[in-house]
Write a protein that holds these residues in place. Structure first.
Motif, mmCIF file in Angstrom:
data_model
loop_
_atom_site.group_PDB
_atom_site.id
_atom_site.type_symbol
_atom_site.label_atom_id
_atom_site.label_comp_id
_atom_site.label_asym_id
_atom_site.label_seq_id
_atom_site.Cartn_x
_atom_site.Cartn_y
_atom_site.Cartn_z
ATOM 1 N N LEU A 179 11.273 -11.761 -72.442
ATOM 2 C CA LEU A 179 10.273 -11.692 -71.387
ATOM 3 C C LEU A 179 9.558 -10.341 -71.403
ATOM 4 C CD1 LEU A 179 9.407 -13.770 -69.279
ATOM 5 C CD2 LEU A 179 10.884 -12.618 -67.632
ATOM 6 N N LYS A 180 10.314 -9.267 -71.674
ATOM 7 C CA LYS A 180 9.698 -7.945 -71.763
ATOM 8 C C LYS A 180 8.696 -7.893 -72.919
ATOM 9 C CE LYS A 180 9.241 -3.566 -70.758
ATOM 10 N NZ LYS A 180 8.661 -3.117 -69.459
ATOM 11 N N SER A 206 16.932 -18.056 -68.951
ATOM 12 C CA SER A 206 18.153 -18.250 -68.180
ATOM 13 C C SER A 206 18.413 -17.131 -67.190
ATOM 14 C CB SER A 206 19.345 -18.340 -69.133
ATOM 15 O OG SER A 206 19.529 -17.095 -69.804
ATOM 16 N N GLY A 207 17.725 -16.003 -67.354
ATOM 17 C CA GLY A 207 18.054 -14.812 -66.585
ATOM 18 C C GLY A 207 19.064 -13.933 -67.293
ATOM 19 N N GLY A 208 19.470 -14.331 -68.523
ATOM 20 C CA GLY A 208 20.394 -13.544 -69.324
ATOM 21 C C GLY A 208 19.675 -12.440 -70.079
ATOM 22 N N ALA A 240 15.922 -4.191 -66.287
ATOM 23 C CA ALA A 240 16.917 -4.533 -65.272
ATOM 24 C C ALA A 240 17.631 -5.828 -65.662
ATOM 25 C CB ALA A 240 16.245 -4.697 -63.910
ATOM 26 N N LEU A 241 18.936 -5.890 -65.384
ATOM 27 C CA LEU A 241 19.765 -7.047 -65.726
ATOM 28 C C LEU A 241 20.575 -7.480 -64.511
ATOM 29 C CD1 LEU A 241 21.372 -6.007 -69.156
ATOM 30 C CD2 LEU A 241 19.299 -7.354 -68.805
ATOM 31 N N PRO A 242 21.066 -8.716 -64.505
ATOM 32 C CA PRO A 242 22.031 -9.114 -63.474
ATOM 33 C C PRO A 242 23.240 -8.185 -63.492
ATOM 34 C CG PRO A 242 21.235 -11.037 -64.667
ATOM 35 C CD PRO A 242 20.715 -9.840 -65.401
ATOM 36 N N LEU A 262 14.075 -14.075 -59.164
ATOM 37 C CA LEU A 262 13.397 -12.835 -58.798
ATOM 38 C C LEU A 262 12.418 -12.397 -59.875
ATOM 39 C CD1 LEU A 262 13.108 -10.279 -56.997
ATOM 40 C CD2 LEU A 262 15.024 -9.305 -58.266
ATOM 41 N N ARG A 263 12.836 -12.426 -61.155
ATOM 42 C CA ARG A 263 11.959 -11.978 -62.238
ATOM 43 C C ARG A 263 10.754 -12.900 -62.397
ATOM 44 N NH1 ARG A 263 10.277 -8.477 -63.510
ATOM 45 N NH2 ARG A 263 10.134 -8.514 -65.769
#
Length: 310
Positions: free
Chosen positions: A53-54, A44-46, A212-214, A87-88
């Motif tokens: 993902l890392k 989700s990008g959260g 990095a986070l939103p 982006l990620r």
């Protein structure tokens, strides 16, 4: 949420346990790759999916994650988060599949009771349609047991029947990290590699790994409304009601989701280390403090999970 632990505690706080949590997560991610024919990672990008993902990068190497990223988009997501998601995925060279609740509405498989209804619960339909489209047999998610009591019942390899539904009484034992991964045609697993992590663990890991986070995860000024003990962000989707006062507060989001049901908390934490200090003092789970959709009843999450929700 403004209560904070003393800053010197950050240097005293041990993060040695993170190595064991990371090792377990990497093991599970590799297990999915070994046993599943068509897995995908829910992304989700959260913050939780970014931690996953890392760990996937560490498990397989940058640019070599062996399954696509899948996003179920309500169309009402915070733009800062969807932009960061894209982006990620681009940075990693990962395949990103996005399926939209809006498309399900156009097909007639999702029908809203009124225009202002939250689309969050309807993600279940779109997700099951994506599973059928791509024939996914394992979906990796970032849910944790400490988030909510229905999620505390989950196994790491959580079995779903041929209708995509979760039956709490039909889950399989997971002794000594041994997983029964047999499936009948049409069935699949939801796999939760960070089940044993807590919110504090996640933030300690983000701080340690410099993930990095939103930007909305950190303190910023935002117009909000106080409603039912929550701070509702003022947006075109969540306008103030008659008699409600709009105020500007310094807030951050502990978790992100659909705009119509996700609320920030008051906070001055500007980086991951400061969030760790705040998290040491919290008494309410992140979903309990921020999610309007979990306020409908004590069993609301369990009912949604039985219907195919994440």
């Amino acid at each position: 949420m403004n209560a904070r632990a003393e800053p010197q505690l950050l240097g005293q706080l041990s993060n040695r346990h993170l190595d064991a949590l990371e090792e377990e997560t990497i093991f599970i991610l590799r297990e999915v790759a070994a046993v599943a024919e068509r897995p995908a990672l829910l992304f989700s990008g959260g913050k939780d999916s970014l931690v996953l993902l890392k760990c996937a990068e560490k498990a397989f190497g940058a640019g070599r994650i062996p399954y696509p990223l899948l996003m179920i988009d309500t169309g009402h997501n915070f733009p800062e988060v969807t932009a960061f998601r894209d982006l990620r995925a681009q940075e990693l060279g990962a395949q990103l599949i996005v399926r939209s609740v809006e498309d399900s509405m156009q097909r007639g498989t999702v029908r809203l009771s009124h225009a202002g209804e939250s689309r969050n619960v309807h993600q279940s339909v779109t997700l099951l349609e994506a599973i059928e489209e791509f024939r996914f047999d394992a979906l990796i998610g970032g849910a944790r047991r400490d988030e909510e009591k229905a999620r505390a019942k989950e196994r790491i390899f959580s079995h779903r029947d041929s209708f995509g539904q979760w039956q709490p009484k039909d889950q399989r034992p997971e002794l000594w990290t041994l997983f029964n991964t047999r499936l009948q045609p049409g069935e699949h697993f939801r796999v939760f590699p960070i089940s044993n992590w807590t919110e504090l663990d996640v933030w300690q890991y983000i701080e340690r790994e410099a993930i990095a986070l939103p930007s909305i995860y950190y303190a910023h000024r935002r117009e909000v409304i106080e409603r039912k003990g929550l701070l509702v962000p003022v947006t075109p989707l969540t306008p103030p009601k008659a008699g409600e006062e709009v105020v500007t507060r310094t807030v951050r989001f502990r978790t992100v989701g659909d705009i119509t049901c996700t609320c920030p908390v008051e906070s001055v934490a500007a980086d991951a280390g400061e969030v760790v200090l705040e998290t040491l003092t919290v008494e309410v789970s992140e979903r309990g403090a921020t999610r309007m959709d979990d306020k409908t009843s004590d069993a609301s999450m369990e009912k949604r999970k039985k219907d195919g929700y994440f």
